[in-house]
Design a protein around this motif. Structure first.
Motif, PDB file in Angstrom:
ATOM      1  N   GLU A 174      -7.131   2.229  -0.859  1.00 46.41           N
ATOM      2  CA  GLU A 174      -6.203   2.893  -1.769  1.00 46.41           C
ATOM      3  C   GLU A 174      -6.885   4.038  -2.522  1.00 46.41           C
ATOM      4  O   GLU A 174      -6.275   5.082  -2.770  1.00 46.41           O
ATOM      5  N   VAL A 175      -8.142   3.845  -2.895  1.00 47.22           N
ATOM      6  CA  VAL A 175      -8.872   4.914  -3.585  1.00 47.22           C
ATOM      7  C   VAL A 175      -9.104   6.083  -2.627  1.00 47.22           C
ATOM      8  O   VAL A 175      -8.994   7.256  -3.012  1.00 47.22           O
ATOM      9  N   ILE A 176      -9.435   5.765  -1.366  1.00 48.47           N
ATOM     10  CA  ILE A 176      -9.597   6.825  -0.366  1.00 48.47           C
ATOM     11  C   ILE A 176      -8.294   7.600  -0.201  1.00 48.47           C
ATOM     12  O   ILE A 176      -8.273   8.830  -0.182  1.00 48.47           O
ATOM     13  N   ASP A 177      -7.188   6.868  -0.103  1.00 43.65           N
ATOM     14  CA  ASP A 177      -5.892   7.512   0.047  1.00 43.65           C
ATOM     15  C   ASP A 177      -5.587   8.396  -1.155  1.00 43.65           C
ATOM     16  O   ASP A 177      -5.040   9.497  -1.012  1.00 43.65           O
ATOM     17  N   GLY A 228       0.802  -1.218   0.000  1.00 40.72           N
ATOM     18  CA  GLY A 228       0.000   0.000   0.000  1.00 40.72           C
ATOM     19  C   GLY A 228       0.830   1.260   0.000  1.00 40.72           C
ATOM     20  O   GLY A 228       0.515   2.233  -0.688  1.00 40.72           O
ATOM     21  N   ILE A 229       1.930   1.262   0.761  1.00 39.71           N
ATOM     22  CA  ILE A 229       2.757   2.469   0.815  1.00 39.71           C
ATOM     23  C   ILE A 229       3.498   2.679  -0.495  1.00 39.71           C
ATOM     24  O   ILE A 229       3.751   3.814  -0.916  1.00 39.71           O
ATOM     25  N   LEU A 230       3.831   1.598  -1.185  1.00 36.85           N
ATOM     26  CA  LEU A 230       4.460   1.731  -2.503  1.00 36.85           C
ATOM     27  C   LEU A 230       3.495   2.381  -3.490  1.00 36.85           C
ATOM     28  O   LEU A 230       3.879   3.245  -4.283  1.00 36.85           O
ATOM     29  N   ILE A 231       2.239   1.940  -3.429  1.00 39.58           N
ATOM     30  CA  ILE A 231       1.218   2.550  -4.288  1.00 39.58           C
ATOM     31  C   ILE A 231       1.036   4.024  -3.926  1.00 39.58           C
ATOM     32  O   ILE A 231       0.934   4.888  -4.799  1.00 39.58           O
ATOM     33  N   ALA A 232       1.014   4.303  -2.629  1.00 36.30           N
ATOM     34  CA  ALA A 232       0.785   5.674  -2.170  1.00 36.30           C
ATOM     35  C   ALA A 232       1.917   6.605  -2.581  1.00 36.30           C
ATOM     36  O   ALA A 232       1.678   7.721  -3.048  1.00 36.30           O
ATOM     37  N   VAL A 233       3.163   6.156  -2.405  1.00 33.56           N
ATOM     38  CA  VAL A 233       4.311   7.020  -2.681  1.00 33.56           C
ATOM     39  C   VAL A 233       4.585   7.115  -4.178  1.00 33.56           C
ATOM     40  O   VAL A 233       4.588   8.198  -4.769  1.00 33.56           O
ATOM     41  N   PHE A 234       4.827   5.957  -4.809  1.00 33.55           N
ATOM     42  CA  PHE A 234       5.215   5.971  -6.221  1.00 33.55           C
ATOM     43  C   PHE A 234       4.010   6.128  -7.144  1.00 33.55           C
ATOM     44  O   PHE A 234       4.122   6.720  -8.220  1.00 33.55           O
ATOM     45  N   MET A 242       9.126  16.191  -4.202  1.00 28.37           N
ATOM     46  CA  MET A 242       7.721  16.089  -3.832  1.00 28.37           C
ATOM     47  C   MET A 242       7.360  14.658  -3.410  1.00 28.37           C
ATOM     48  O   MET A 242       6.735  14.436  -2.371  1.00 28.37           O
ATOM     49  N   ALA A 243       7.772  13.694  -4.211  1.00 29.27           N
ATOM     50  CA  ALA A 243       7.453  12.295  -3.916  1.00 29.27           C
ATOM     51  C   ALA A 243       8.096  11.851  -2.606  1.00 29.27           C
ATOM     52  O   ALA A 243       7.475  11.142  -1.799  1.00 29.27           O
ATOM     53  N   LEU A 244       9.343  12.281  -2.371  1.00 27.03           N
ATOM     54  CA  LEU A 244      10.044  11.872  -1.153  1.00 27.03           C
ATOM     55  C   LEU A 244       9.407  12.495   0.085  1.00 27.03           C
ATOM     56  O   LEU A 244       9.148  11.803   1.085  1.00 27.03           O
ATOM     57  N   GLY A 245       9.145  13.798   0.025  1.00 31.14           N
ATOM     58  CA  GLY A 245       8.558  14.473   1.184  1.00 31.14           C
ATOM     59  C   GLY A 245       7.164  13.984   1.510  1.00 31.14           C
ATOM     60  O   GLY A 245       6.863  13.634   2.663  1.00 31.14           O
ATOM     61  N   LEU A 246       6.299  13.933   0.490  1.00 30.20           N
ATOM     62  CA  LEU A 246       4.932  13.456   0.711  1.00 30.20           C
ATOM     63  C   LEU A 246       4.916  11.977   1.079  1.00 30.20           C
ATOM     64  O   LEU A 246       4.058  11.518   1.835  1.00 30.20           O
ATOM     65  N   GLY A 247       5.877  11.217   0.534  1.00 30.20           N
ATOM     66  CA  GLY A 247       5.959   9.789   0.848  1.00 30.20           C
ATOM     67  C   GLY A 247       6.291   9.530   2.308  1.00 30.20           C
ATOM     68  O   GLY A 247       5.731   8.630   2.938  1.00 30.20           O
ATOM     69  N   ILE A 248       7.203  10.324   2.864  1.00 32.35           N
ATOM     70  CA  ILE A 248       7.527  10.192   4.290  1.00 32.35           C
ATOM     71  C   ILE A 248       6.295  10.484   5.136  1.00 32.35           C
ATOM     72  O   ILE A 248       5.978   9.749   6.088  1.00 32.35           O
ATOM     73  N   GLY A 249       5.571  11.553   4.781  1.00 33.02           N
ATOM     74  CA  GLY A 249       4.344  11.877   5.516  1.00 33.02           C
ATOM     75  C   GLY A 249       3.307  10.774   5.403  1.00 33.02           C
ATOM     76  O   GLY A 249       2.647  10.422   6.381  1.00 33.02           O
ATOM     77  N   ALA A 250       3.171  10.200   4.191  1.00 34.67           N
ATOM     78  CA  ALA A 250       2.203   9.121   3.975  1.00 34.67           C
ATOM     79  C   ALA A 250       2.549   7.897   4.810  1.00 34.67           C
ATOM     80  O   ALA A 250       1.660   7.186   5.284  1.00 34.67           O
ATOM     81  N   MET A 251       3.833   7.645   4.998  1.00 29.45           N
ATOM     82  CA  MET A 251       4.261   6.502   5.805  1.00 29.45           C
ATOM     83  C   MET A 251       3.815   6.670   7.258  1.00 29.45           C
ATOM     84  O   MET A 251       3.346   5.724   7.896  1.00 29.45           O
TER      85      MET A 251
END
Length: 398
Positions: A277-280, A69-75, A301-310
């Motif tokens: 995943e759709v909600i996210d 899920g986090i891979l989908i969210a970040v990448f 952007m991807a790195l910063g938002l990805g850390i927050g998403a984690m």
């Protein structure tokens, strides 16, 4: 418990910030840190909503949510999704869109911003449906009873939430979409199409998920009844206990109701995972657009938002394992009200600029208010319980 749940988030933060410092220096490090905080502040209500769904899954699917899920969210949502939007709206190939994102960041930012009306309409209507289906549902526990009680009565009408969402979409298309700030011109048809797509996506994914969840509950009830009957026939509790142990251990019952339940549980969890995943994705729209106020570098952007998403996903699992939603019963209400507010904000931003600080504060205030209401309720119930015990002791003494 805390380290175990947030351990990966801490590790990813350390690695991510170190990587940002090496690649982009102190400025890049600061940007990534700011984006991480932005994502957490905007998506805290997402964690509460996700926790309400994730607690229905077993440990395996909770791990899937944190890994795949986090891979989908970040990448997927923070890196690939904006590129796909640019490719579709600008009629470019994916390779050209990526080249644009890397070599002409200003034009890339402009194209993503121009696509905002469609993104906001899709996400706004999807989130609005989540809020409406919650607020129109009859429930035993109400936070704002003066509002929720009459709305629950209206919700007895079939498809009432769909009708309300369509009316809101029509109003948006004929007002804020007629002369938008993002890209200019009349975006009514774009907003209508994207909003309907968000509504259809919600109905399909949410409907399939609910179907398998209901089916699973029915099968489990039938299975329990069959085991009780069998236990009563053969030797009562001993046979019933053995059957339960066999089912819990995954042994026996292959090809019988046990296999059916296992299969349905897998399908139910899978579609709940898709729903999450759709909600996210819907929650990430405002974060991705808002991130352009900080940087137009897609990798920062991807790195910063990805850390927050984690952190949001770790928080979701933490809320599930601590049973927070059971202890603080109004939290889920506050999160859904925050979703409703975010849906309205997304639709308004089709034409008007709204600062991300306001968006984040609305969610935080609503969740904080629902948390405090839960605390007050728990204290009142505890006091009433102590009063009842004291009364019983006095009566017994007399």
């Amino acid at each position: 418990m805390l380290l175990k749940t947030f351990g990966w988030s801490f590790a990813i933060t350390a690695i991510g910030l170190a990587l940002a410092g090496v690649l982009w220096g102190w400025k890049g490090l600061a940007i990534v840190g700011i984006l991480s905080i932005l994502e957490i502040s905007l998506s805290f209500d997402n964690a509460v909503i996700n926790a309400g769904i994730l607690r229905k899954m077993n440990a395996f699917w909770q791990k899937i949510f944190l890994t795949v899920g986090i891979l989908i969210a970040v990448f997927g949502m923070r890196l690939v999704f904006p590129v796909i939007i640019v490719a579709i709206t600008a009629k470019l190939s994916p390779v050209e869109a990526v080249d644009l994102a890397i070599n002409d960041k200003d034009k890339y930012e402009h194209l993503v911003t121009a696509a905002h009306p469609a993104i906001a309409a899709f996400g706004g209507i999807f989130l609005l449906m989540i809020f409406l289906d919650f607020i129109f549902e009859e429930r035993d526990i109400r936070w704002l009873g003066w509002l929720e009680k009459p709305l629950a009565k209206l919700g007895r009408l079939d498809t009432f939430s769909v009708v309300v969402a369509l009316v809101v979409l029509l109003i948006s298309a004929t007002t804020v979409a007629t002369d938008v700030a993002h890209g200019g011109g009349d975006k009514s048809s774009t907003v209508l199409l994207a909003g309907v797509a968000g509504l259809v996506t919600y109905l399909i994914v949410g409907g399939i998920s609910s179907y398998f969840e209901d089916k699973l509950e029915e099968e489990e009830e039938d299975d329990d009844e069959a085991e009780e009957a069998k236990g009563a026939d053969e030797d009562g509790e001993e046979t019933k206990s053995a059957a339960n142990n066999a089912r819990l251990n995954g042994s026996g019952g292959r090809g019988s109701s046990g296999a059916s339940v296992a299969g349905l549980a897998g399908k139910a969890a899978f579609f709940l995972f898709l729903y999450l995943e759709v909600i996210d994705a819907s929650f990430s729209f405002d974060g991705v657009i808002g991130a352009f106020a900080v940087t137009n570098d897609i990798f920062e952007m991807a790195l910063g938002l990805g850390i927050g998403a984690m952190y949001i996903r770790s928080l979701t699992v933490y809320l599930v394992r601590k049973g927070t939603l059971d202890d603080y019963v109004y939290l889920e209400h506050g999160a859904h009200y925050a979703i409703g507010a975010l849906a309205v904000i997304l639709l308004v931003t089709i034409k008007y600029e709204i600062n991300e600080v306001i968006t984040g504060l609305v969610g935080v205030v609503l969740i904080a208010a629902s948390y405090w209401s839960s605390v007050v309720r728990n204290r009142r119930l505890a006091a009433e319980g102590e009063g009842s015990e004291t009364k019983t002791e006095v009566t017994s003494g007399v």
